[in-house]
Design a protein around this motif. Sequence first.
Motif, PDB file in Angstrom:
ATOM      1  N   PRO A 103       0.820  -1.218   0.000  1.00 13.06           N
ATOM      2  CA  PRO A 103       0.000   0.000   0.000  1.00 13.06           C
ATOM      3  C   PRO A 103       0.853   1.267   0.000  1.00 13.06           C
ATOM      4  CG  PRO A 103      -0.875  -1.585   1.556  1.00 13.06           C
ATOM      5  CD  PRO A 103       0.435  -2.141   1.079  1.00 13.06           C
ATOM      6  N   SER A 105       0.294   4.046   1.299  1.00  9.99           N
ATOM      7  CA  SER A 105       0.333   4.685   2.617  1.00  9.99           C
ATOM      8  C   SER A 105       1.497   4.159   3.449  1.00  9.99           C
ATOM      9  CB  SER A 105      -0.991   4.460   3.355  1.00  9.99           C
ATOM     10  OG  SER A 105      -1.249   3.076   3.524  1.00  9.99           O
ATOM     11  N   ASP A 307      -4.496   0.747   3.733  1.00  7.62           N
ATOM     12  CA  ASP A 307      -4.651   1.801   2.738  1.00  7.62           C
ATOM     13  C   ASP A 307      -6.132   2.152   2.610  1.00  7.62           C
ATOM     14  OD1 ASP A 307      -5.132   2.492  -0.371  1.00  7.62           O
ATOM     15  OD2 ASP A 307      -3.115   3.122   0.216  1.00  7.62           O
ATOM     16  N   ASN A 309      -7.844   3.246   0.188  1.00 11.88           N
ATOM     17  CA  ASN A 309      -8.481   2.724  -1.029  1.00 11.88           C
ATOM     18  C   ASN A 309      -8.846   1.253  -0.866  1.00 11.88           C
ATOM     19  OD1 ASN A 309      -8.190   5.123  -2.706  1.00 11.88           O
ATOM     20  ND2 ASN A 309      -5.997   4.720  -2.615  1.00 11.88           N
ATOM     21  N   ILE A 310      -7.955   0.494  -0.233  1.00 13.21           N
ATOM     22  CA  ILE A 310      -8.249  -0.905   0.049  1.00 13.21           C
ATOM     23  C   ILE A 310      -9.378  -1.007   1.062  1.00 13.21           C
ATOM     24  CG2 ILE A 310      -7.341  -3.045   1.029  1.00 13.21           C
ATOM     25  CD1 ILE A 310      -6.230  -2.436  -1.714  1.00 13.21           C
ATOM     26  N   SER A 312     -12.009   0.857   1.528  1.00 10.26           N
ATOM     27  CA  SER A 312     -13.342   1.011   0.940  1.00 10.26           C
ATOM     28  C   SER A 312     -13.783  -0.278   0.258  1.00 10.26           C
ATOM     29  CB  SER A 312     -13.351   2.172  -0.060  1.00 10.26           C
ATOM     30  OG  SER A 312     -12.496   1.911  -1.159  1.00 10.26           O
ATOM     31  N   ARG A 313     -12.847  -0.965  -0.405  1.00 16.09           N
ATOM     32  CA  ARG A 313     -13.191  -2.240  -1.058  1.00 16.09           C
ATOM     33  C   ARG A 313     -13.476  -3.331  -0.030  1.00 16.09           C
ATOM     34  NH1 ARG A 313      -8.154  -2.782  -5.005  1.00 16.09           N
ATOM     35  NH2 ARG A 313      -7.701  -0.557  -5.055  1.00 16.09           N
TER      36      ARG A 313
END
Length: 401
Positions: A103, A105, A307, A309-310, A312-313
Amino acid sequence: MKPLTLDKIYHAAFTMKGVVRTTDLIHAPDLLEGSEIYLKTENLQVTGSFKVRGAYYKISQLSPEERAHGVIACSAGNHAQGVALAATRAGLTSTICIPDGAPISKVEATKRYGARVELVKGVYDDAYARACELQKETGAALIHPFDDPAVIAGQGTIGLEILDQLPDVDAVIVPIGGGGLISGVAFAIKSLNPSVKVYGVQASGAPSMLNAIERHQREPLSSVATVADGIAVKMPGELTYELCSKYVDQIVTVTDDEISTAILTLIEKQKLIAEGAGAVSFAAMLFEKLPLKGKKVVCLISGGNIDVNILSRVISRGLIMSGRNTHLRIELTDKPGQMELVSHIIAAHGANITGVNHNRTADNKNITDCFLDLDIETRNLEHLMEIKTALREAGFQVSRR
């Protein structure tokens, strides 16, 4: 390698005072009915992970000659941050080899702690090979993320804290990647109270330690694939394999869907953020992988550096896994009133429609028929089944797509 001893773990705990937090052990009675769960919150540790413990203690034990060339490490992210922070605190330079799929981040956080980062194509094992190359070129001290007695001793301080915080604990569940964390925790706990069970959890897409224990030998996995990037290790360490064989009672695996559900549950019910690797211990408890009903169980939440973005998934996957967000396909006769009836049934059962697609052009349907695709929000899987049953009783054919 010098042998791991209980004295070394106590010395690590003393050395870390003022740098590493004694993380809270939180009683979480609402997480799972019928179980007494406690969370060891290493996700709230300095750098957001337990890794700083082993890294800091290892660096503190380097000789002046070793320190002169700085340190080098390989990591999927959390060990990187621990080494970077520890090296900077000690006034040393640090170079970290990180898999290019880690990630963003974690990569950026490692840089902020003062390290020079080199991204390496592949997974952890590829980054390790590159770190070994650089170590030979520069003479820097290699800080292994798990297969080192000093690193393991640092991680073992968590075991001391757990026994101090909950003396009558029945079992401790620990994530496993390369095995450094569980080796230290299991060694400390079993040395002081052998009756406490220590269980390990791996992602089903990276079961390297489980395979090694079952086959009585270490063999590299051909590939690893899991949302729990922090424990995506192809082959466990030599020392950690020996310690796990001796001190760990059982190892189980959890799927990415189960990990996602565990992350979502921790967010909603406990207001805690855990990364995939950090949530596998609770996932094993949530999906009853171990016989621990009615026991006092500590789930070690090893890290929280996920992360966004991860995340949210993962939340979306967790909602689908728990039946709270779903997609239904309903076969209709294309005539007035059909959609109104479907909507009425769903509303009467307290669910919410969030998306609609009315498809009249499916090739495999009668010319007077159509598909109604719905996205709906429900309370849980039981609630979803109630709605599907009601729709079928009204004469509709229903499937999940």
